[in-house]
Enzyme design. Structure first.
Site, short mmCIF file in Angstrom:
data_model
loop_
_atom_site.label_atom_id
_atom_site.label_comp_id
_atom_site.label_asym_id
_atom_site.label_seq_id
_atom_site.Cartn_x
_atom_site.Cartn_y
_atom_site.Cartn_z
N GLU A 94 -74.18 -103.48 -54.34
CA GLU A 94 -75.26 -102.55 -54.69
C GLU A 94 -74.81 -101.85 -55.96
OE1 GLU A 94 -78.01 -102.85 -53.19
OE2 GLU A 94 -77.22 -104.07 -51.56
N CYS A 148 -77.18 -93.31 -57.72
CA CYS A 148 -77.75 -94.56 -58.23
C CYS A 148 -79.27 -94.48 -58.21
CB CYS A 148 -77.26 -95.72 -57.39
SG CYS A 148 -77.43 -95.37 -55.64
#
Ligand code: NAD
Length: 543
Positions: free
Chosen positions: A293, A327
């Site tokens: 990720e 993020c």
């Protein structure tokens, strides 16, 4: 031997404590903060359950007071990494054979330890190491990690229950084996929960792990390790090594027993790891699972019908909580000409009330960015905006690193939809706003889709249901986590499984069955109860 069918009950999300003035949790987390801050901590490599010294040590300092020393951590050399691999492989046989309910109980106990006796410690360590406000520490280090551990145990049970059909005369069984070899987990600085989950999710499914935390999260990573040990995790199941990331990674990827990487961090590091795995592919016993990720350039787009205060608040929270170092943080915003001035002025009004400083002063909403390199990168961007003609600083743009790495929440406005800060992940308290012509809603949706290589999170604000529908369709591949009339951050385990595609990762959705399935290798077993004794099928018989 217990043969009963044990059931893990469906968990609920850990309630978030509010740390309001006068609350017991506020006093006790601040007391722990002070104790940890003053004490000198040494973090050793953890190999086969033992504290191991490295060849050298590095200092740990909090981002909001970089001259203060918290202690030091040990640096691994190649031989340490090799012995961490060996320790994992030695632990494999017993760990993978342990009944899954017993594995679950270790991680469920870890969750309860975090919810109770370790809550202050994990939160205070995260406030110190990563400069998180108490609220950001609570939703990450305590609640999200607890949720990961509890929900994953439940999802493991769901996976194991999933069995194929069996026709008469046979019994088909699907066994979910752990991977053959060991898993390498590499964690980023920004979430203590992710640092714990990357190793725990793979270990829960019966795998053994070598974990390399980020250099900038080691102070809280060691508390995660302490909790796993206190919960009874056997020696060698998760081994922790710190040091030169390239050397550690190269040593691990050179092992024929490398069975998978569980990574979270920036995109380009992940691509580099993937390339290295590719060039080593013929040396491995099994095809390694690659789960990563990675970065984001997350957007908010407001339709002309969107509520002004709702959009402004989503920008303030989505772009600036934890200094934009999520993020999922909103970093590019598309506002219609008809309402952009009002939205921006509401954003400024809210930002003017925000206080910035160290996290142990609970009045502060914004604290420091993680390290000097991040500070310099964001400051360079601010200075570039100041000197460019196609963008300007709308508010913020101040910075100071004399004590800690402080940068004020900065809003940049531009009429250039491809301005560098609309495209590049900057990972800091800087958001760029592009104003579009109200008549160009469809064209703007296309712009949102095509502007960035990433596809992690995004949000659309609209009171017009047809416009919202258009956005859902046009932006189908823009975000793995898509929000309607909400900020693009704050995914909750069990509610919004998290991850993105394109350059944002393999979208294996942390804290879900999708992720856990990557850490098993199914084995199909068919037992024939009535084996046939003649090769001839009926069609071969003579009339
Ligand atoms: P980073 O890429 O600097 O570091 C991540 C990890 O990779 C660290 O453990 C680091 O030591 C290691 N690393 C660095 N260079 C390496 C190399 N050459 N080889 C092997 N490993 C190496 O990222 P960061 O600054 O810690 O975290 C921020 C990044 O993480 C942002 O890009 C953010 O978007 C991303 N992130 C993504 C998610 C998600 O779920 N998509 C979640 C959190 C963070």
């Amino acid at each position: 031997m217990n043969n009963s069918n044990i059931n893990i009950p469906y968990p609920s999300n850990e309630p978030i404590l509010d740390y309001a003035p006068g609350s017991a949790e506020r006093d006790s987390v601040l007391k722990t903060y002070d104790e940890l801050y003053k004490k000198k901590t040494t973090v050793f490599l953890k190999i086969n359950g033992k504290n191991v010294k490295g060849d050298s040590t590095k200092k740990m300092t909090p981002p909001h007071d970089h001259k203060h020393q918290l202690g030091e951590y040990h640096i691994a050399n190649k031989n340490h990494v090799k012995s961490a691999i060996l320790s994992a492989l030695n632990a494999k046989s017993k760990w993978s054979k342990m009944h899954w309910t017993r594995r679950a109980s270790i991680f469920l106990k870890a969750a309860d330890l975090l919810a109770g006796p370790y809550r202050d410690k994990i939160n205070a360590a995260t406030m110190i190491a990563q400069s998180k406000t108490v609220h950001q520490a609570e939703i990450d280090a305590a609640c999200e990690l607890i949720d990961f551990l509890r929900f994953n145990a439940y999802y493991m049970q769901e996976i194991y229950q999933n069995q194929p059909e069996s026709s008469p005369g046979m019994w088909n069984q699907l066994h979910y084996r752990p991977l053959e070899g060991f898993i390498y987990s590499i964690s980023p600085f920004n979430f203590t929960a992710i640092s714990g989950n990357l190793s725990a999710s793979a270990a829960l499914m019966g795998n053994v792990v070598v974990w390399k935390p980020s250099d900038h999260q080691i102070f809280s990573a060691q508390v995660v390790m302490e909790v796993f040990e206190a919960a009874g995790l056997p020696d060698g199941v998760i081994n922790m090594v710190m040091g030169d990331p390239e050397m550690i990674t190269n040593t691990i990827l050179a092992s024929e027993n490398f069975a998978g990487v569980h990574y979270t961090g920036s995109t380009f590091v992940f691509q580099d790891i993937w390339k290295k795995i590719g060039s080593n592919i013929s040396n491995y016993k099994t095809y390694p699972k690659i789960v990563g990720e990675t970065g984001g350039k997350d957007f908010i787009i407001a339709h002309p019908t969107a509520n002004i205060k709702e959009v402004a608040t989503a920008i303030v929270r989505g772009a600036f909580e934890y200094q934009g170092q999520k993020c999922s943080a909103a970093s590019r915003v598309y506002l219609p000409k008809s309402t952009s001035k009002k939205i921006l002025s509401e954003v400024k009004r809210q930002l003017d009330t925000i206080k910035m400083g160290p996290p142990n002063d609970l009045k502060n909403y914004v604290t420091a960015v993680i390290h000097e390199e991040a500070f310099d990168r964001i400051v360079d961007s601010i200075e570039k905006v100041k000197s460019d003609t196609d963008a300007e600083i709308y508010c913020g743009g101040e910075y100071d690193k004399s004590i800690g790495y402080f940068i004020s929440p900065t809003v940049v406005t531009t009429l250039n939809p491809n301005y560098f800060s609309m495209e590049k992940e900057l990972f800091g308290p800087l958001v760029t706003v592009y104003t579009y012509d109200d008549k160009k809603w469809k064209e703007t949706l296309k712009l949102v889709d095509e502007t960035s290589i990433y596809a992690l999170t995004g949000a659309v604000f609209s009171e017009d249901r047809y416009a919202m529908d258009e956005a859902i369709t046009a932006l189908e591949n823009c975000a793995g986590n898509f929000y309607l009339n909400d900020k693009p951050t704050g995914a909750v385990v069990g509610q919004q499984p998290f991850g993105g595609a394109r350059a944002s990762g393999t979208n294996d959705k942390a804290g879900s069955v999708f992720n856990l399935l990557r850490w098993v290798s199914p084995r199909m077993i068919k037992e024939n109860f009535i084996p046939v004794t003649d090769y001839k099928y009926p069609f071969l018989k003579e009339n």
